[in-house]
Scaffold this active site. Structure first.
Site, PDB file in Angstrom:
ATOM      1  N   CYS A 188       5.041  -0.236  -6.570  1.00 51.09           N
ATOM      2  CA  CYS A 188       4.025  -0.743  -7.490  1.00 51.09           C
ATOM      3  C   CYS A 188       3.654   0.285  -8.546  1.00 51.09           C
ATOM      4  CB  CYS A 188       2.782  -1.168  -6.713  1.00 51.09           C
ATOM      5  SG  CYS A 188       3.044  -2.694  -5.764  1.00 51.09           S
ATOM      6  N   CYS A 206       1.858   1.324  -3.317  1.00 52.88           N
ATOM      7  CA  CYS A 206       3.111   1.931  -2.870  1.00 52.88           C
ATOM      8  C   CYS A 206       3.891   2.447  -4.083  1.00 52.88           C
ATOM      9  CB  CYS A 206       3.952   0.922  -2.093  1.00 52.88           C
ATOM     10  SG  CYS A 206       4.589  -0.437  -3.110  1.00 52.88           S
ATOM     11  N   HIS A 241       4.197  -7.946  -4.453  1.00 51.50           N
ATOM     12  CA  HIS A 241       3.101  -7.061  -4.096  1.00 51.50           C
ATOM     13  C   HIS A 241       1.844  -7.460  -4.861  1.00 51.50           C
ATOM     14  CE1 HIS A 241       5.790  -3.613  -2.408  1.00 51.50           C
ATOM     15  NE2 HIS A 241       6.402  -4.780  -2.333  1.00 51.50           N
ATOM     16  N   GLU A 251      -0.384  -5.764  -6.564  1.00 52.66           N
ATOM     17  CA  GLU A 251      -0.533  -5.203  -7.905  1.00 52.66           C
ATOM     18  C   GLU A 251       0.364  -5.941  -8.901  1.00 52.66           C
ATOM     19  OE1 GLU A 251      -1.041  -1.708  -4.986  1.00 52.66           O
ATOM     20  OE2 GLU A 251       0.010  -3.629  -5.092  1.00 52.66           O
TER      21      GLU A 251
END
Length: 309
Positions: free
Chosen positions: A132, A129, A102, A104
């Site tokens: 994360c 999300c 992801h 992040e």
């Protein structure tokens, strides 16, 4: 590396575009901006840091590798040093979805691998999300970390992750980005392919994997590990394991190395060989997933090294 940034640059206001172009076009640009460069951009373009980071998000998202979703997410980790680190989501064709990175995670791991000691904030172009949010709760910034999203007020991680569960609930004193060195040493090879090569050829790759494992974050399982990747032109990228209190959001060392490679503008399909260094007989092993994902990327020379204190 300017090619992948060119479309995104056209959407940036002219003064900032003119100031950024020479930085992005430099041969050694590796997906991050030093505190000095940030200060200069702020002055030249008359922006505050929030506005600058929002303007940079399209450039971070341009680093995304999304053969499956075609959905690009960009993130920028903002260190206490004043440095800014680009991150983007990464997917791997023919590999399980669990291997996805992801944005992040990418920005945070990028900062960690560059030696950043603590993050002040993370700027991202889409709402983080749950995966994360939990990953960010492993940071030594804790729930005080500031999250910045376009057209929303900045807010702490605590507001995005109320009643959070993290390392402090398990009496873990060492958090992600804390400086640590386990000083691992080699014990034995778990395969024999790399031993046959000349020692002078092996040493940089082996040492990079060993150093990465020594700085890995695995306070729950003690299954420390590191990966080193070598490209066709001889470049080496090393990544460390980042374990999480909730286990599932843990970032494997291979993904960590791929984040650094992608930030530097290298193509994962250029990997020619790799070394995984991990504790022998640890409760978990990175070997099957590492070998399988690298095979999906076209690298079949992967070597397994056991380590200990």
């Amino acid at each position: 590396m300017i090619a992948r940034f060119a479309p995104a640059l056209t959407a940036i206001d002219q003064p900032l575009r003119d100031a950024l172009a020479p930085l992005l076009d430099h041969n050694d640009f590796a997906g991050w901006l030093s505190a000095g460069q940030v200060k200069e951009l702020l002055q030249v373009c008359d922006l505050d840091e929030d506005a600058l980071c929002f303007s940079l998000l399209p450039l971070a998202a341009a680093c995304a590798v999304t053969p499956l979703s075609h959905f690009n997410v960009g993130a920028i980790a903002r260190g206490i040093s004043g440095n800014l680190y680009f991150g983007a989501n990464m997917e791997f064709h023919a590999a399980p979805l669990q291997q996805t990175v992801h944005a992040e995670q990418s920005a945070i791991a990028h900062a960690w691998l560059r030696g950043e000691k603590r993050l002040r904030a993370v700027t991202v172009n889409y709402t983080p999300c749950g995966h994360c949010r939990q990953f960010m709760n492993e940071l030594n910034s804790g729930t005080d970390l500031i999250l910045c999203l376009p057209e929303r007020p900045a807010a702490t991680l605590a507001s995005y992750l109320p009643d959070a569960f993290g390392p402090r609930d398990l009496a873990i004193q060492s958090q992600l980005l804390d400086e640590i060195d386990h000083h691992f040493a080699t014990v034995t090879w778990l395969d024999h392919g790399l031993q046959a090569a000349a020692p002078a050829d092996n040493a940089p790759l082996v040492n990079a994997a060993l150093g990465a494992a020594s700085q890995s974050h695995a306070p729950y399982s003690q299954s420390h590990s590191g990966v080193a990747l070598q490209t066709r032109d001889g470049r080496i990228y090393a990544g460390r394991y980042a374990e999480n209190a909730a286990f599932n959001p843990s970032l494997p060392p291979l993904q960590s190395a791929l984040i650094l490679m992608n930030a530097s503008g290298d193509d994962s399909r250029q990997i020619t060989r790799a070394v995984l260094a991990e504790r022998q007989n640890a409760p978990i092993t990175q070997w099957p997933a590492t070998a399988a994902t690298l095979a999906a990327l076209g690298c079949h020379e992967v070597h397994h090294l056991a380590i200990s204190l």
